[in-house]
Motif scaffolding. Structure first.
Motif, PDB file in Angstrom:
ATOM      1  N   GLN A 294       0.812  -1.217   0.000  1.00 19.49           N
ATOM      2  CA  GLN A 294       0.000   0.000   0.000  1.00 19.49           C
ATOM      3  C   GLN A 294       0.845   1.267   0.000  1.00 19.49           C
TER       4      GLN A 294
ATOM      5  N   ARG B  47       1.785  -3.812  -6.347  1.00 22.58           N
ATOM      6  CA  ARG B  47       0.676  -3.490  -5.440  1.00 22.58           C
ATOM      7  C   ARG B  47      -0.316  -4.648  -5.407  1.00 22.58           C
TER       8      ARG B  47
ATOM      9  N   GLU C  60      -4.162  -6.377  -5.133  1.00 26.32           N
ATOM     10  CA  GLU C  60      -5.578  -6.211  -5.483  1.00 26.32           C
ATOM     11  C   GLU C  60      -6.290  -7.542  -5.257  1.00 26.32           C
ATOM     12  N   ARG C  61      -7.574  -7.424  -4.830  1.00 26.09           N
ATOM     13  CA  ARG C  61      -8.416  -8.616  -4.675  1.00 26.09           C
ATOM     14  C   ARG C  61      -9.738  -8.369  -5.402  1.00 26.09           C
ATOM     15  N   PHE C  62     -10.144  -9.345  -6.226  1.00 28.69           N
ATOM     16  CA  PHE C  62     -11.380  -9.232  -6.997  1.00 28.69           C
ATOM     17  C   PHE C  62     -12.221 -10.486  -6.805  1.00 28.69           C
TER      18      PHE C  62
ATOM     19  N   SER D 115      -1.392  -2.902 -17.376  1.00 26.19           N
ATOM     20  CA  SER D 115      -0.909  -3.484 -16.127  1.00 26.19           C
ATOM     21  C   SER D 115      -0.387  -4.894 -16.397  1.00 26.19           C
TER      22      SER D 115
ATOM     23  N   TYR E  45       0.051  -8.584 -14.322  1.00 25.22           N
ATOM     24  CA  TYR E  45      -0.596  -9.264 -13.196  1.00 25.22           C
ATOM     25  C   TYR E  45       0.122 -10.559 -12.839  1.00 25.22           C
TER      26      TYR E  45
ATOM     27  N   GLU F 103      -6.705 -13.114  -5.839  1.00 26.49           N
ATOM     28  CA  GLU F 103      -5.791 -12.085  -5.354  1.00 26.49           C
ATOM     29  C   GLU F 103      -4.665 -11.903  -6.366  1.00 26.49           C
TER      30      GLU F 103
ATOM     31  N   VAL G 175      -0.057  -6.517  -8.822  1.00 26.42           N
ATOM     32  CA  VAL G 175      -0.178  -5.760 -10.061  1.00 26.42           C
ATOM     33  C   VAL G 175       0.999  -4.794 -10.199  1.00 26.42           C
TER      34      VAL G 175
ATOM     35  N   ASP H 293       1.812  -1.504 -12.548  1.00 25.38           N
ATOM     36  CA  ASP H 293       1.219  -0.527 -13.464  1.00 25.38           C
ATOM     37  C   ASP H 293       2.265  -0.009 -14.448  1.00 25.38           C
TER      38      ASP H 293
END
Length: 585
Positions: free
Chosen positions: A93, A133, A135-137, A152, A154, A209, A212, A214
């Motif tokens: 973060q 970084r 990310e969770r989707f 990006s 992944y 999860e 990433v 950028d």
């Protein structure tokens, strides 16, 4: 009276208005809940990660090198099984410029569990840990759409992602066998290196999860230069190969962009079946072994070999497998199994050494004829009275075979050295002439460059095709490999018996109290088939290793077979007093 009627009507109207208001509130709540469910449709499988609790989370120890105490908090990287640790989330973060070297190194160590991350060079791993970084989707979340430009890169830390051809990814949930990416895979790398658009849609099949990278951070911290260095190494590797010596640099760079480096430690599986694989590989570093899983029960040679040795248990004619008597054939086979050698010189040397220790001179000669056969130690079992073999049988095309004897083994048939391709030996052959037997590729500490077979075929020209037509690797048949395995197995049995015969037993050490051993899953006896135990009612319980087969039930795997056999003295009584080296205590 009128006033009473008005008050009565007002109470009735008040009750009706309350009921109406209650009804309207319920309708509004239903609509809000429906909108809420639709909005969170992709988060149906969302799980809240709870912090794990331990009795003693912090411990410390004295470091002699730094002359100080080092404290370690076990709660820093603790998470529920499979999830990204909360402490690592806090690091990701932060802005890349705010992350300390220790945090970057800790994150780099944590990401070693991802195969795709581990394939990069060490400097590139540190740079990725600096800019990555979290990310969770949820389920059904579309990560990238077909036709859109990639911004990006992944890494999949947990979950499953499907690759589809439609824009919304709905076909992945209707296809019974969709193309899936799992934990440790990555996608989107080429989209950052080149201005390309996505040729497929990536959709989450479950809660997933990601880590990433950028485009802005990718270019700001010069990760593209590190990627270019890795690509240059691949270019130099292909340039040294005779197969591509006539290609131009531009065409060779197209080949480099198709490939992806993968690193495998010693003994790790690279491909379960590279014959039917849609990709080809080039071994850039180290070497690999090609293995073949052989079902010994399908071999006629193995069938005869088993029953020849089981004759020693039965002692009589077997009605279930052979019509003709096979005792004489077995004797000939058993004699041929052992090499005919004379060990009188070894006996002479041993006796001379033992007599010298006792202070006795030794000058006699032992005469041995040229056609003598040495007496050797036989098996641990002795000749018995005939007894019937009672065990469950299975039907094969050669006859009945004991069910426990239906086993398989992995046999090494080829070694792929550095600079050699894998999967190109029959790329130009017609389908009818191809050997479609499944072949397994195992690493001996290798680094390979993998690429799609169809993309490679689009690049090759007539000169490369001519070179590939001369590149042929012929693997032996299953029957030949089975015979080789049984011959090596017979030799190993003889060698062990010979070592027991010639090597002096080690004196027993003083009594040491027996300590209880921890129960282990692996046992060396679990990979050995003991033909002598077929008649035993109580059998030792060892874990059995099973190997999956295509369209067939799993097969038990063994590395050796212990078979009953006659002593040479019983087969040839006239050589009963032949010279032999026997160690005594």
């Amino acid at each position: 009276m009128r006033r009473y009627m008005v008050s009565y009507l007002w109470q009735i109207l008040k009750k009706e208005l309350g009921l109406y208001q209650l009804t309207m509130d319920i309708i509004v709540m239903i609509r809000v809940c429906k909108m809420f469910r639709q909005g969170l449709r992709g988060f149906r499988e969302y799980q809240i990660i709870e912090t794990s609790h331990r009795k003693h989370p912090i411990f410390s120890f004295w470091d002699k090198r730094k002359q100080g105490r080092i404290t370690f908090d076990t709660m820093d990287f603790v998470a529920e099984e499979g999830h990204f640790p909360p402490k690592a989330m806090q690091i990701t973060q932060k802005l890349p410029s705010w992350r300390t070297e220790s945090e970057i190194q800790a994150l780099c160590n944590l990401l070693q569990v991802l195969d795709s991350y581990r394939n990069y060079s060490e400097p590139l791993q540190l740079l990725l840990a600096k800019v990555i970084r979290f990310e969770r989707f949820g389920r059904r979340r579309v990560m990238v759409k077909k036709g859109k430009r990639g911004n990006s890169f992944y890494f999949i830390y947990m979950g499953t992602v499907a690759v589809t051809e439609d824009e919304d990814g709905s076909s992945a949930f209707l296809d019974p066998h969709p193309k899936l990416l799992h934990r440790g895979d990555c996608f989107g790398e080429l989209g950052l290196l080149n201005p390309l658009v996505w040729r497929a849609t990536m959709v989450c099949m479950e809660e997933t999860e990601f880590l990433v990278v950028d485009r802005e951070d990718f270019l700001a911290y010069k990760l593209d230069q590190e990627f270019q260095k890795d690509a240059q190494h691949r270019f130099e590797f292909f340039r040294k190969m005779d197969l591509f010596e006539s290609w131009s640099d531009e065409k060779l760079w197209n080949l480099v962009n198709l490939g992806k480096v993968e690193k495998f430690s010693y003994g790790r599986l690279i491909s379960k079946d590279f014959v039917e694989s849609s990709s080809i590989m080039f071994v850039s570093k180290g070497s690999c072994e090609v293995l073949r899983l052989i079902d010994l029960g399908t071999s006629p040679f193995y069938y005869k070999w088993i029953w020849q040795h089981l004759e020693l248990i039965d002692g009589g004619s077997l009605k279930t497998h052979l019509n003709e008597p096979s005792v004489e054939r077995f004797k000939e086979f058993q004699i041929k199994s052992y090499p005919v050698q004379d060990f009188s010189s070894l006996k002479l040397k041993h006796l001379q050494n033992s007599w010298e220790q006792q202070g006795t001179s030794f000058s006699r000669r032992i005469k041995t004829s040229g056609n003598t056969l040495p007496k050797m130690l036989g098996p641990k079992i002795k000749s018995r009275r005939p007894c019937s073999l009672e065990c469950s049988m299975i039907r094969t095309k050669y006859g009945d075979l004991p069910e426990e004897a239906a086993v398989g083994t992995y046999i090494k048939i080829h070694t792929v050295e550095e600079g050699e391709p894998v999967g190109l030996h029959q790329i130009l052959l017609p389908e009818k002439q191809c050997d479609m037997r499944p072949l397994i590729l195992v690493s001996l500490g290798a680094e390979v460059i993998r690429m799609r077979k169809d993309k490679f075929c689009e690049l090759i020209d007539s000169e490369v095709m001519e070179k590939l037509s001369r590149f042929k690797v012929k693997y032996p048949s299953d029957e030949a490999m089975c015979q080789k395995f049984l011959q090596e197995n017979t030799w190993n049995i003889f060698r062990k018996d010979l070592v027991r015969l010639l090597v002096k037993p080690r004196q027993r050490p003083p009594f040491i109290p027996v300590r209880p051993k921890k129960k282990e899953i692996y046992s060396s006896k679990s990979l050995m088939l003991d033909l002598c135990s077929f008649n035993k009612e109580t059998k030792p319980c060892y874990p059995i290793f099973m190997a999956p087969q295509k369209y067939l039930p799993p097969l038990r795997i063994v590395q050796a077979i212990t078979a009953p056999r006659y002593k040479i003295q019983e087969l040839l009584p006239q050589y009963k007093n032949a010279g032999v080296l026997v160690w005594t205590q």
